[in-house]
Design a protein around this motif. Structure first.
Motif, PDB file in Angstrom:
ATOM      1  N   ARG A  26     -10.011  -4.186  -5.731  1.00 27.39           N
ATOM      2  CA  ARG A  26     -10.318  -5.590  -5.990  1.00 27.39           C
ATOM      3  C   ARG A  26      -9.144  -6.476  -5.563  1.00 27.39           C
ATOM      4  NH1 ARG A  26     -13.631  -7.001 -11.097  1.00 27.39           N
ATOM      5  NH2 ARG A  26     -15.056  -5.990  -9.701  1.00 27.39           N
ATOM      6  N   GLU A  27      -7.948  -6.094  -5.964  1.00 30.24           N
ATOM      7  CA  GLU A  27      -6.724  -6.778  -5.537  1.00 30.24           C
ATOM      8  C   GLU A  27      -5.916  -5.782  -4.726  1.00 30.24           C
ATOM      9  OE1 GLU A  27      -4.343  -8.882  -8.414  1.00 30.24           O
ATOM     10  OE2 GLU A  27      -6.112  -9.216  -9.654  1.00 30.24           O
ATOM     11  N   ARG A  28      -5.896  -5.946  -3.421  1.00 30.27           N
ATOM     12  CA  ARG A  28      -5.202  -4.995  -2.563  1.00 30.27           C
ATOM     13  C   ARG A  28      -3.698  -5.137  -2.706  1.00 30.27           C
ATOM     14  NH1 ARG A  28      -9.094  -6.873   1.768  1.00 30.27           N
ATOM     15  NH2 ARG A  28     -10.911  -5.574   1.358  1.00 30.27           N
ATOM     16  N   SER A  29      -3.080  -4.035  -3.055  1.00 30.72           N
ATOM     17  CA  SER A  29      -1.634  -3.995  -3.237  1.00 30.72           C
ATOM     18  C   SER A  29      -1.169  -2.562  -2.996  1.00 30.72           C
ATOM     19  CB  SER A  29      -1.284  -4.433  -4.663  1.00 30.72           C
ATOM     20  OG  SER A  29      -0.014  -3.974  -5.042  1.00 30.72           O
ATOM     21  N   LEU A  30      -0.208  -2.411  -2.095  1.00 33.04           N
ATOM     22  CA  LEU A  30       0.316  -1.073  -1.847  1.00 33.04           C
ATOM     23  C   LEU A  30       1.036  -0.530  -3.077  1.00 33.04           C
ATOM     24  CD1 LEU A  30       1.607  -1.345   1.832  1.00 33.04           C
ATOM     25  CD2 LEU A  30      -0.520  -0.321   1.006  1.00 33.04           C
ATOM     26  N   THR A  31       1.659  -1.417  -3.837  1.00 32.23           N
ATOM     27  CA  THR A  31       2.334  -0.987  -5.067  1.00 32.23           C
ATOM     28  C   THR A  31       1.318  -0.423  -6.057  1.00 32.23           C
ATOM     29  OG1 THR A  31       4.052  -2.651  -4.750  1.00 32.23           O
ATOM     30  CG2 THR A  31       3.819  -1.735  -6.963  1.00 32.23           C
ATOM     31  N   LEU A  41       5.596   4.498  -2.504  1.00 31.47           N
ATOM     32  CA  LEU A  41       5.367   3.206  -1.865  1.00 31.47           C
ATOM     33  C   LEU A  41       5.901   3.197  -0.433  1.00 31.47           C
ATOM     34  CD1 LEU A  41       4.388   0.298  -2.004  1.00 31.47           C
ATOM     35  CD2 LEU A  41       6.570  -0.312  -3.083  1.00 31.47           C
ATOM     36  N   ALA A  42       7.051   3.793  -0.204  1.00 27.98           N
ATOM     37  CA  ALA A  42       7.620   3.832   1.152  1.00 27.98           C
ATOM     38  C   ALA A  42       6.681   4.547   2.120  1.00 27.98           C
ATOM     39  CB  ALA A  42       8.984   4.513   1.129  1.00 27.98           C
ATOM     40  N   THR A  43       6.029   5.591   1.641  1.00 26.66           N
ATOM     41  CA  THR A  43       5.069   6.326   2.471  1.00 26.66           C
ATOM     42  C   THR A  43       3.868   5.448   2.790  1.00 26.66           C
ATOM     43  OG1 THR A  43       5.761   8.435   1.522  1.00 26.66           O
ATOM     44  CG2 THR A  43       3.586   8.385   2.564  1.00 26.66           C
ATOM     45  N   LEU A  44       3.352   4.747   1.796  1.00 27.69           N
ATOM     46  CA  LEU A  44       2.204   3.863   2.016  1.00 27.69           C
ATOM     47  C   LEU A  44       2.567   2.723   2.960  1.00 27.69           C
ATOM     48  CD1 LEU A  44       0.658   3.717  -1.559  1.00 27.69           C
ATOM     49  CD2 LEU A  44      -0.142   5.031   0.411  1.00 27.69           C
TER      50      LEU A  44
END
Length: 71
Positions: A26-31, A41-44
């Motif tokens: 719904r809320e796109r966030s890599l975190t 997170l670094a991988t994403l």
């Protein structure tokens, strides 16, 4: 990471699943995705960059909008 001579790196199944999960958030966030799927997170950030997640999201959203407006 293997490379496709025409398109760059080949996306693995688990990377595709990560993208699909990201796309459907719904809320796109890599975190938030990192917390959800337990991938650093670094991988994403790396996957997002090399597999062009933002461009793919925009393209898919554009196609979806066109489809919905067509009906």
């Amino acid at each position: 990471m293997s490379k496709n001579k025409f398109k760059g790196p080949i996306e693995k199944d688990y990377q595709i699943r990560a993208f699909e999960t990201y796309y459907h958030m719904r809320e796109r966030s890599l975190t938030k995705l990192s917390d959800l799927i337990k991938v650093p997170l670094a991988t994403l950030n790396y996957w997002s960059r090399i597999f062009k997640w933002q461009e793919r999201v925009q393209e898919r959203d554009k196609k979806l909008k066109a489809f919905v407006e067509k009906k």
